[in-house]
Write a protein that holds these residues in place. Structure first.
Motif, PDB file in Angstrom:
ATOM      1  N   CYS A  35      34.595  50.524  36.925  1.00 59.43           N
ATOM      2  CA  CYS A  35      35.001  50.170  35.714  1.00 59.43           C
ATOM      3  C   CYS A  35      35.846  48.929  36.135  1.00 59.43           C
ATOM      4  CB  CYS A  35      35.950  50.552  34.992  1.00 59.43           C
ATOM      5  SG  CYS A  35      34.119  50.529  33.484  1.00 59.43           S
ATOM      6  N   GLY A  48      36.157  44.927  35.801  1.00 60.55           N
ATOM      7  CA  GLY A  48      37.074  44.439  35.142  1.00 60.55           C
ATOM      8  C   GLY A  48      36.966  43.077  35.770  1.00 60.55           C
ATOM      9  N   LYS A  49      36.398  42.663  37.581  1.00 57.17           N
ATOM     10  CA  LYS A  49      36.667  42.047  38.326  1.00 57.17           C
ATOM     11  C   LYS A  49      35.671  41.264  38.131  1.00 57.17           C
ATOM     12  CE  LYS A  49      38.649  43.897  42.522  1.00 57.17           C
ATOM     13  NZ  LYS A  49      38.029  45.020  43.304  1.00 57.17           N
ATOM     14  N   VAL A  98      40.642  41.337  27.814  1.00 55.76           N
ATOM     15  CA  VAL A  98      39.909  42.225  27.942  1.00 55.76           C
ATOM     16  C   VAL A  98      40.386  43.765  27.032  1.00 55.76           C
ATOM     17  CG1 VAL A  98      38.957  43.559  28.757  1.00 55.76           C
ATOM     18  CG2 VAL A  98      38.993  42.290  30.406  1.00 55.76           C
ATOM     19  N   LEU A 134      39.419  49.206  34.633  1.00 54.93           N
ATOM     20  CA  LEU A 134      39.399  48.300  34.228  1.00 54.93           C
ATOM     21  C   LEU A 134      41.002  47.961  34.167  1.00 54.93           C
ATOM     22  CD1 LEU A 134      37.466  49.102  31.004  1.00 54.93           C
ATOM     23  CD2 LEU A 134      36.738  46.359  32.738  1.00 54.93           C
ATOM     24  N   ARG A 135      41.775  49.010  34.230  1.00 55.75           N
ATOM     25  CA  ARG A 135      43.365  48.214  33.837  1.00 55.75           C
ATOM     26  C   ARG A 135      43.956  48.356  35.198  1.00 55.75           C
ATOM     27  NH1 ARG A 135      47.066  49.836  30.006  1.00 55.75           N
ATOM     28  NH2 ARG A 135      45.820  51.837  29.814  1.00 55.75           N
ATOM     29  N   ALA A 188      41.782  46.477  37.535  1.00 60.02           N
ATOM     30  CA  ALA A 188      40.977  45.108  37.859  1.00 60.02           C
ATOM     31  C   ALA A 188      42.208  44.049  37.017  1.00 60.02           C
ATOM     32  CB  ALA A 188      39.606  45.418  37.253  1.00 60.02           C
ATOM     33  N   ALA A 189      43.045  44.447  35.943  1.00 64.09           N
ATOM     34  CA  ALA A 189      43.260  43.711  34.980  1.00 64.09           C
ATOM     35  C   ALA A 189      44.417  43.532  35.993  1.00 64.09           C
ATOM     36  CB  ALA A 189      43.696  44.277  33.445  1.00 64.09           C
ATOM     37  N   MET A 233      44.889  43.038  29.568  1.00 63.26           N
ATOM     38  CA  MET A 233      43.643  44.562  29.428  1.00 63.26           C
ATOM     39  C   MET A 233      45.133  45.874  28.316  1.00 63.26           C
ATOM     40  SD  MET A 233      42.446  47.492  30.523  1.00 63.26           S
ATOM     41  CE  MET A 233      42.754  48.965  29.402  1.00 63.26           C
TER      42      MET A 233
END
Length: 348
Positions: free
Chosen positions: A180, A184-185, A195, A215-216, A218-219, A226
């Motif tokens: 994940c 994200g990237k 996102v 994902l967090r 990456a954000a 996010m």
């Protein structure tokens, strides 16, 4: 060389694993792995040498190990969190494909994401003296499963990893967080500014938690916004209200990520009701087993392999059962992390 006879062909001492290792000029660990059937990268020459030594010294497991084999039920218990989820069906299929040829029957139990039901099922399986357990846990703390350890029942934990999970307990997981992070990237590279992450967590613990965390991260690294929404047991109307409010306050391009397959189709219904299309509004799902290929030109997917997860869990469990039968140390992998595949589609 150790003499195991009195010179008249009468055995005086029983060979041990240490004796086998010394005679075959390998480590005790290597002999243990051989007896467990865990050959790994063991060469053919090494296997042949150990087998010759085992035969020559007439090695046999001790009497207590023989009694333990006689007491085995040749039944393994599997406890899944939600039997209606395709994940559970594929997981069970992989487990059964490994265990049935090895002579084991598999009892499948559904905890329905309930700690109380899960506890009752585990106790029921332990009372029936199953030879091993594979569980998709609901409790966030491994102490809830202390009864399995007390019973000395071989155990593999799949999909979800509770806190305080001992290193001695085998686990098989998907690469949730890192996959994940890469997603994200990928969304950042595709030009998305926001996102929206939707999960449906019905128990104390979920693999979706690690997906949200990936994902967090990456954000945070990329400086995009996010927002995580856990829909829990709420219906489509509730999801529609939440998404409508969130999308109404966001500027720039927004990607929506569904973190489990069954949730994706609720999200698709909501997006249709809101008049949101893609790729102007991006859409990604973690799992759907290719059903969404029939939606427009397909949905961008992250796919795990629950069938392979089941096979890996069953393989490890068999090694544990055999080690216990033979009274020797378990020498399996202990921790297996399976890759997550990216299935490209024009929805982002």
């Amino acid at each position: 060389m150790i003499d195991y006879s009195d010179g008249k062909g009468v055995a005086m001492a029983k060979a041990t694993i240490a004796d086998i290792a010394r005679e075959a000029q390998v480590s005790v660990t290597t002999v243990s792995r051989f007896i467990n059937g865990n050959y790994g990268k063991m060469s053919a020459a090494t296997k042949s040498r150990i087998q010759e030594t085992v035969d020559r010294l007439d090695y046999r497991p001790n009497a207590s190990a023989r009694r333990m084999r006689q007491q085995n039920t040749h039944v393994v218990g599997v406890v899944v969190a939600d039997i209606s989820n395709v994940f559970s069906s594929l997981l069970f299929k992989g487990i059964d494909e490994e265990l049935r040829p090895a002579g084991y029957d598999v009892m499948l139990m559904n905890s329905d994401n309930s700690l109380e039901e899960e506890r009752a099922e585990i106790n029921r399986l332990l009372s029936q003296r199953v030879d091993g357990l594979v569980i998709q846990p609901n409790a966030s703390d491994f102490n809830a499963y202390s009864s399995i350890i007390t019973a000395r029942t071989p155990l593999v934990v799949v999909d979800r990893e509770p806190e305080n999970l001992p290193d001695s307990v085998s686990r098989v997981m998907s690469d949730n967080e890192d996959s994940c992070m890469r997603l994200g990237k990928r969304l950042v590279d595709a030009g998305y500014d926001n996102v929206l992450v939707l999960s449906r967590m019905k128990s104390e613990i979920s693999a979706q938690t690690h997906r949200v965390e990936g994902l967090r991260k990456a954000a945070d690294e990329s400086g995009i916004l996010m927002i995580a929404i856990d829909v829990k047991d709420n219906d489509v109307d509730w999801i529609e209200r939440k998404l409508s409010i969130a999308l109404g306050h966001l500027s720039g391009r927004t990607a929506i990520v569904s973190l489990m397959g069954p949730l994706l189709f609720d999200v698709l219904a909501v997006l249709r009701a809101l008049g949101v299309g893609f790729p102007d509004g991006g859409l990604v799902s973690f799992d759907d087993w290719r059903w969404s290929q029939y939606v427009h030109d397909g949905i961008y997917l992250l796919e795990q392999d629950p069938r392979e997860m089941g096979r890996a869990a069953a393989h490890d469990l068999l090694l544990q059962i055999r080690a216990k039968e033979n009274g020797i140390p378990y020498e399996g992998d202990g921790s297996v992390v399976l890759p997550v595949s990216f299935v490209e589609a024009p929805s982002i």
